[in-house]
Design a protein around this motif. Structure first.
Motif, PDB file in Angstrom:
ATOM      1  N   ARG A 115       2.665  57.404 -34.526  1.00 34.49           N
ATOM      2  CA  ARG A 115       3.604  57.661 -33.440  1.00 34.49           C
ATOM      3  C   ARG A 115       4.526  58.844 -33.763  1.00 34.49           C
ATOM      4  O   ARG A 115       4.981  59.548 -32.863  1.00 34.49           O
ATOM      5  CB  ARG A 115       4.464  56.425 -33.177  1.00 34.49           C
ATOM      6  CG  ARG A 115       3.695  55.245 -32.615  1.00 34.49           C
ATOM      7  CD  ARG A 115       3.464  55.398 -31.140  1.00 34.49           C
ATOM      8  NE  ARG A 115       2.817  54.216 -30.601  1.00 34.49           N
ATOM      9  CZ  ARG A 115       1.530  54.163 -30.260  1.00 34.49           C
ATOM     10  NH1 ARG A 115       0.776  55.224 -30.411  1.00 34.49           N
ATOM     11  NH2 ARG A 115       1.012  53.056 -29.769  1.00 34.49           N
ATOM     12  N   GLU A 129       5.596  50.456 -30.129  1.00 37.05           N
ATOM     13  CA  GLU A 129       4.427  49.901 -30.756  1.00 37.05           C
ATOM     14  C   GLU A 129       4.578  48.498 -31.275  1.00 37.05           C
ATOM     15  O   GLU A 129       3.608  47.912 -31.691  1.00 37.05           O
ATOM     16  CB  GLU A 129       3.979  50.781 -31.920  1.00 37.05           C
ATOM     17  CG  GLU A 129       4.905  50.754 -33.118  1.00 37.05           C
ATOM     18  CD  GLU A 129       5.922  51.850 -33.023  1.00 37.05           C
ATOM     19  OE1 GLU A 129       6.601  52.110 -34.020  1.00 37.05           O
ATOM     20  OE2 GLU A 129       6.036  52.432 -31.943  1.00 37.05           O
ATOM     21  N   GLU A 154       3.335  48.207 -26.910  1.00 38.63           N
ATOM     22  CA  GLU A 154       2.503  49.286 -27.396  1.00 38.63           C
ATOM     23  C   GLU A 154       1.244  49.402 -26.584  1.00 38.63           C
ATOM     24  O   GLU A 154       0.872  48.528 -25.846  1.00 38.63           O
ATOM     25  CB  GLU A 154       2.149  49.047 -28.867  1.00 38.63           C
ATOM     26  CG  GLU A 154       1.072  48.025 -29.047  1.00 38.63           C
ATOM     27  CD  GLU A 154       0.864  47.671 -30.494  1.00 38.63           C
ATOM     28  OE1 GLU A 154       1.670  48.062 -31.321  1.00 38.63           O
ATOM     29  OE2 GLU A 154      -0.099  46.995 -30.772  1.00 38.63           O
TER      30      GLU A 154
END
Length: 338
Positions: A167, A328, A311
């Motif tokens: 991410r 997430e 997520e």
């Protein structure tokens, strides 16, 4: 005190409710999202240490069980706190911050989750457990449980690190995570969470007697949350909504186990019965109709659990769809959490 509560259940319940109430007042008063997951993870640590020092029996099983929970709880709560500080706000509470009753409902659920899932640890550390025949004897259940806990903790930790690094890479903006463990499981962190808590219960079976067998409610509760309520179903719905038009995502979902890590080449060949009953590929994880569109009218289940609620996972080859990536990890708090 032990005559009326030899397992310390009452004091654990009081401490849990009190701790969650204090954090709720802070969160509600300041419309503050950053302490929710931290409050859940640290509450496990508090209960483990509290019951350990109240017992003052110091047997080996109590020592390593307490140490396991302290390591797990501090790792998870620290990770979740760092993540939410970096993200800025928790989207789970977008519809709850201004509704005190709904917000309080979340914290009530979190208190129930912490207490219930902690039952195996509470019973292992109970003063009465120190006088049982297996109190100072290693059993096969200890070995099995320790192996499961260590594997689960390792999988959960690695999965979180891989997702976090993915991410934070600007090149991955708008993509779904399919690196490392996420190649062989759509939710490897949940697999780790469930494995470690079932391992903790198996350890506790070495000393459980009579009413203490209610400890099984701990792993059963977190399993139900992650598999059927605010864990995987919510994440699968989010992913299907984002990537339903992407053929690579559809291929990823067909070839990747929802929970138990398996090679995609093997998983893809399994028939639906094995996928459903062995690998947990339940029908409620599919929000796509026959045309590949997301089905409408599906309600999103509320609640929290300790995992990755907001997520979205994805495919091996990925174009960059528009839109922001969802967070997430939730908490079961799915607890990420558990």
């Amino acid at each position: 005190m032990y005559i009326f509560d030899e397992n310390n259940l009452a004091i654990c319940a009081i401490v849990t409710v009190g701790m969650q109430l204090v954090f709720f007042l802070v969160a509600a008063g300041f419309k503050f999202d950053k302490v929710t997951d931290f409050a859940g993870g640290t509450n496990f640590v508090v209960l483990a240490l509290l019951t350990f020092f109240l017992a003052q029996t110091w047997n080996v099983r109590q020592i390593y069980v307490t140490a396991f929970i302290v390591v797990w709880g501090l790792r998870l709560s620290g990770y979740l706190l760092y993540r939410i500080i970096k993200i800025g706000e928790d989207k789970r509470f977008d519809d709850k911050r201004t509704d005190c009753l709904r917000f309080a409902g979340f914290w009530t659920f979190q208190a129930f989750w912490v207490f219930t899932v902690s039952l195996p640890v509470i019973f292992v550390n109970a003063p009465s457990s120190a006088s049982k025949p297996n109190a100072n004897i290693w059993t096969p259940m200890d070995i099995v449980g320790i192996v499961m806990f260590v594997i689960g903790l390792a999988v959960e930790t690695v999965a979180d690190m891989q997702k976090f690094n993915f991410r934070n890479n600007p090149d991955n903006k708008g993509k779904w995570c399919d690196v490392g463990l996420w190649k062989v499981s759509r939710h490897p962190n949940y697999y780790g969470e469930l494995t470690l808590w079932w391992g903790m219960f198996i350890i506790s079976t070495s000393i459980l007697t009579g009413p203490q067998w209610t400890a099984v409610l701990g792993p059963l509760f977190i399993t139900a949350i992650l598999l059927f309520l605010s864990g995987i179903p919510m994440l699968e719905k989010s992913s299907d909504e984002r990537y339903s038009k992407n053929p690579d995502y559809l291929e990823y979902k067909q070839a990747t186990s929802p929970l138990i890590p398996l090679p995609p080449s093997l998983y893809k060949k399994l028939n639906y019965g094995l996928k459903c009953f062995v690998c947990c590929e339940f029908p409620l994880y599919n929000y796509l109709n026959k045309t590949g569109d997301v089905e409408t009218g599906t309600s999103e289940i509320g609640g929290s659990t300790g995992g990755d609620e907001n997520e979205a996972n994805g495919a091996t080859t990925q174009p960059k769809p528009n839109g922001n990536q969802a967070n997430e990890r939730t908490r079961i708090i799915t607890p990420e959490k558990i």
